[in-house]
Design a protein around this motif. Sequence first.
Motif, PDB file in Angstrom:
ATOM      1  N   UNK A 139      15.405 -23.478  -6.718  1.00 31.48           N
ATOM      2  CA  UNK A 139      14.609 -22.342  -6.236  1.00 31.48           C
ATOM      3  C   UNK A 139      14.854 -22.044  -4.757  1.00 31.48           C
ATOM      4  N   UNK A 140      15.259 -23.021  -3.985  1.00 35.09           N
ATOM      5  CA  UNK A 140      15.487 -22.825  -2.561  1.00 35.09           C
ATOM      6  C   UNK A 140      16.571 -23.747  -2.067  1.00 35.09           C
ATOM      7  N   UNK A 141      16.951 -23.647  -0.793  1.00 31.74           N
ATOM      8  CA  UNK A 141      18.063 -24.451  -0.280  1.00 31.74           C
ATOM      9  C   UNK A 141      17.833 -25.947  -0.376  1.00 31.74           C
ATOM     10  N   UNK A 142      16.567 -26.378  -0.305  1.00 31.06           N
ATOM     11  CA  UNK A 142      16.283 -27.809  -0.404  1.00 31.06           C
ATOM     12  C   UNK A 142      16.675 -28.392  -1.754  1.00 31.06           C
ATOM     13  N   UNK A 143      16.768 -27.540  -2.782  1.00 30.94           N
ATOM     14  CA  UNK A 143      17.114 -28.005  -4.124  1.00 30.94           C
ATOM     15  C   UNK A 143      18.619 -28.185  -4.331  1.00 30.94           C
ATOM     16  N   UNK A 144      19.425 -27.897  -3.312  1.00 29.79           N
ATOM     17  CA  UNK A 144      20.874 -28.046  -3.414  1.00 29.79           C
ATOM     18  C   UNK A 144      21.336 -29.459  -3.055  1.00 29.79           C
ATOM     19  N   UNK A 145      20.438 -30.334  -2.675  1.00 31.15           N
ATOM     20  CA  UNK A 145      20.818 -31.695  -2.290  1.00 31.15           C
ATOM     21  C   UNK A 145      21.608 -32.366  -3.415  1.00 31.15           C
TER      22      UNK A 145
END
Length: 416
Positions: free
Chosen positions: A157-163
């Motif tokens: 949903x957001x950039x933090x979920x790309x980890x």
Amino acid sequence: MPGPLPRRRFLGIGAAVAGAYATAACAPIAPPPPAAAPASGTTVPGVALEPLPGIEKPKITVGFIPITCSSPIVNAKALGIYAKHGLDVTLKKFSGWAEVWAAYATGEIDATHMLAPMPLAIDQGLASGRMRTRLPLITNTNGQAITLHRKHFGRVRGPEDFAGMRLGVPFDYSVHNLLIRDFLSRGGLDPDTDVELRVLRPPDMVANLMTGGVDGYLGPDPFNQRAVATGAGYLFTLTRDLWAGHPCCGFGVNDEFAQANPVTYQALTRAVHDAALWSDKAENRAAAARSMAPEQFLNQQPQLLEAILTGEFQDGTGIARRVPDRVRFEPYPQEAFGIWMLTQFQRWGLAGAGRWTTAQEYRDTVRSVFDADASRAAFTALGVPPPAPATELLINGRRFDPDHPSHWTVKQVSTT
């Protein structure tokens, strides 16, 4: 976790990625139609303008990558716009930016489609070798997307979920690489340690998505829309939603060639501006898609290109979208674009941390490459007022002030 993408390598780091499915990614979904020769007596699109007298070198070879960003360069050939301006241009197609750089560096081509940051990197000698280079225009703004594998739909949903993801970009010195890094950092991630960024040639992106080589990519079209058409992925976000009006590709010209052939340079700059302004009009988008679809150009089905250029498309989630400015062809090379790029070179280790320290140093470097004078002259000749200089940019929700750029050189940029 994978390590960071190595720095200061030759400008062709993406050329080696291939794989068993590369041919499938390069090939069109169905054979494209052959190019149609312009009918005798037809009116050439664009502005009615006589060729400049005294063109020193009318026969020129111009390089391009078969992506929608190249529309002004390709359509200037396909529609007879170069010829209208007194030029006999041969287009030479390349599949990756390493090949473009090699051909440009060896003098095989004097002018070429480039990623917008590339002329700055080449001119400043930030990678292998140095060549004084001019950028008289931006070939397109917007026109890119973050495309993810379908398995990520609903989870990210957001950039933090790309980890932990493995993500493709077309080049180190690309707005794609710089923009996705800034996007990830907004989610608190370090792009050098929390994700793996891989450089992929644009034609290889869909294949790598299909085979699990990457979880997604920030890349050019038509390869975002191809991922949707093949069912391999979905459009997580268009880059115009991260930075509306951002530059993507540009037109690079050897400074030595431009100095030795000033009238040719002026005619070439006029022709590509002419094609860009024609391509940017909504009523011409479908025709632009058809004219650059054939094999010698983009080698794609016109319907696929039309979905991109008109902004009426499926996004891979079952939603039909209408985004008229999904891609724009706004050729003026804004100085603020180049200043932001230089800060990002420093921010991500693509240039020395202390190479530029004052706003004037940034401006001087950009002005030595971005030829705004040539662009304004082309606008004026074509009867179109040049755009006003941009005084600020809004990038991933933060205001970039080109008069105060230095705080954008740190990994976690402050919001002030």
